[in-house]
Design an enzyme around this catalytic site. Sequence first.
Site, PDB file in Angstrom:
ATOM      1  N   CYS B 149       0.844  -1.202   0.000  1.00  0.00           N
ATOM      2  CA  CYS B 149       0.000   0.000   0.000  1.00  0.00           C
ATOM      3  C   CYS B 149       0.878   1.250   0.000  1.00  0.00           C
ATOM      4  O   CYS B 149       1.765   1.390  -0.840  1.00  0.00           O
ATOM      5  CB  CYS B 149      -0.954  -0.055   1.184  1.00  0.00           C
ATOM      6  SG  CYS B 149      -2.166   1.269   1.215  1.00  0.00           S
ATOM      7  N   ASP B 303      -9.908  -4.290  -5.401  1.00  0.00           N
ATOM      8  CA  ASP B 303      -9.412  -3.293  -4.448  1.00  0.00           C
ATOM      9  C   ASP B 303     -10.204  -1.991  -4.591  1.00  0.00           C
ATOM     10  O   ASP B 303     -10.220  -1.381  -5.654  1.00  0.00           O
ATOM     11  CB  ASP B 303      -7.923  -3.033  -4.738  1.00  0.00           C
ATOM     12  CG  ASP B 303      -7.230  -2.283  -3.628  1.00  0.00           C
ATOM     13  OD1 ASP B 303      -7.933  -1.671  -2.802  1.00  0.00           O
ATOM     14  OD2 ASP B 303      -5.988  -2.307  -3.577  1.00  0.00           O
ATOM     15  N   HIS B 332      -8.127  -5.307  -1.164  1.00  0.00           N
ATOM     16  CA  HIS B 332      -6.901  -4.634  -0.744  1.00  0.00           C
ATOM     17  C   HIS B 332      -6.167  -5.421   0.349  1.00  0.00           C
ATOM     18  O   HIS B 332      -4.935  -5.475   0.356  1.00  0.00           O
ATOM     19  CB  HIS B 332      -7.267  -3.241  -0.221  1.00  0.00           C
ATOM     20  CG  HIS B 332      -6.088  -2.373   0.056  1.00  0.00           C
ATOM     21  ND1 HIS B 332      -5.347  -1.794  -0.937  1.00  0.00           N
ATOM     22  CD2 HIS B 332      -5.507  -1.985   1.219  1.00  0.00           C
ATOM     23  CE1 HIS B 332      -4.372  -1.079  -0.405  1.00  0.00           C
ATOM     24  NE2 HIS B 332      -4.454  -1.180   0.905  1.00  0.00           N
TER      25      HIS B 332
END
Lengths: 158, 358
Positions: B149, B303, B332
Site C-alpha cells: 500500500c 481493491d 486490498h
Amino acid sequence: MTDDQGEPFLEPMRMWREWYQRSEKQWSEALTDIMADEKFGKTWGRMFQEWLHAQHMMAELIGQQLAALNMPSRSDILSIRDRVGEMEDSVSALTAEIVQLRQQMKKTATTNAEKPPSGVKRTRKPAAKKTPVDETGKTEASSVAPKTSGDSESAAMP
Amino acid sequence: MNSAGPHSAYEEKIRDAVQRVLSRNISGLKTLEDIALDFGATPKETIYSKDSMRLYHYTPTTDEVYRVPVLLVMSLVSRYYILDLAPDQSLVRFLLDSGFDVYLVDWGIPRPEHSEFTLDYYVGEALPECIEEVKADSGEDSVALVGYCLGGTLAMMTTALCPDDSVHALACFTTPVDSNGMRLYKAWAESKSFDIDELVEELGNIPAQFIDAMIQALRPLQKTAGRMGMLDNVLNDKFVEAHYRFERWSSDHIPMTGGTARQLFNDFLRDNKLLKNQLEIKGQRVDLKNITVPFMHIAALHDHIVPAAASKGIIDLVGSEDKKEITLKGGHVSLVAGGNAVYRLWPQLSDWLSERCV
C-alpha cells in the site's frame, strides 16, 4: 456455508441479509458518489470546521470541570499514553542495542569460522520447478481452499 | 405436548431452529474465547529503533537462506501485523519457510511530538537508515524491498532516491501513484471547503478514528455486509476466526503525522506530484524513472482502497528493464492476508524474489 443453507424457515432475516450483501456494492458506490460531490464537500467541510471548534471548546470546558473535581481529563490520559509510548521507545532502543552488541560478540567469536552474523548460510538457490499460477492466481489447490472471511470481496475488512 | 398430526412437523422445525440458534451462539462465544492475541507472533528481534519506528528481524526457519535479505515496508496508517496475522495466516512466515531472510519496518504509533514528521523523514531518513541497518545485520550490500500500500509508495520513492546499489529489487502491492484514480480523496483534496492545514493545526496528528472513517467512506456499507456474511458462516470456525482477526486489524489503524498528512493531501492527492515527477524529498526531486532495479507490482482485482486506476501505468513510470505487473483476485487486504493469499500472492512474490535474491 452452514448446514441450514437453502432452508428459509424462521429465517426471514437471512433473505434480507443476502439481499443486503448482494446490493451492498451498488449502495456503497452511490453513497461514495454523493460524498465526492462538491455540494456535499462544502456542507461536510463547514460542519467539520464547526465540529473542530466545538470540540476544542468542549474539551476546554470539560477539562476545567474535571480539574475542579480532581479527575483526569482525556488529554491527561492521552499524555500518560504518550509517556508510556516514550518509555516503550526507550526500551525498544535499548533492546536493539543489546541485540546489536550480541551480534557483534557473535561475529567476533566466529570470525575465523567465516560465518555470517545471522548464523545461516546465504547460498540458497531457487527451486528448478515451480507451481504454475495463472494471472488470477488460480491453481488446482485454490479450488479446494477452505472458505474464509478474507476471501470475500464483501468481507468486513477493506 | 402431543406430537401427532401436522403440528409435529412444525414442532420439529421449531426445535431444530432453536437448537441451531443456540449452537450458533455457543460457537460464536467459543470462537471469541479461543482467539488468542496471537497476531505478530512469528519470532523476531528488534534490531533498530528510532522514535516510534521499529525494525524487526525475523528468525530464519531454514538453515540456508537466499543471499539478499528482504525488507518489508508497511503503510503509515496500518498496523504491521497484517503481514503476520496468525501463525497459519502469515506472509512473513511463508517467506521465512520459503528460505528468505526477512526484515520488517513497523512505523509504530506516532505521538504529538512527531506531528511535524513529513515524507522527508520517512523516505529521506528512516527508511534509508533501515536499509543500512539490514545491510549491516545481514552482512550483504543490498536488500530487496517489498512495500504494501502506502509502504510501496515509500519504497518506490526511497529506491528512486537511493544513490548507490543498496536496493537490489523492488516489489510492491496495491501501491498508489496516481491520485486521479482515487476519486473520492481527490475530490476532497481539491475541494476548497476542506482545510487540511486547520485540521493539522487543531489536532496535530490525524487520529486513527479519522483514518478509519476515511477508509470506511470508500465503501460505507461493506463492514455491515461483512458482519452479515459472518452470521451466515457462524458455524464455520475457520471463517469466524479469520473474520475476527480481520475485524480486529481493520479497526486498529494508527494516526498519521500531521506533516505527512498535509504533504500527502496537497502534493500527492491534490497536485498529483509523484506522477508528474515533481514531488520533492529533502529538496531532491523524486523521479521514478530512476528506479532501474527489477520491479514488480501486484494489484488486487477488487481493491476499492487503491483501485486499479490509482496504480495504473506504474510499470511505465519506472526505468527498470526487468519489470512485471500482475493483477490477482482479491481485495486490498485479502490479497496479502486472505485465506487464498497462500495460493495467489505469496507464491508469486516468493517465486519472483527467489530468482532475484540469489
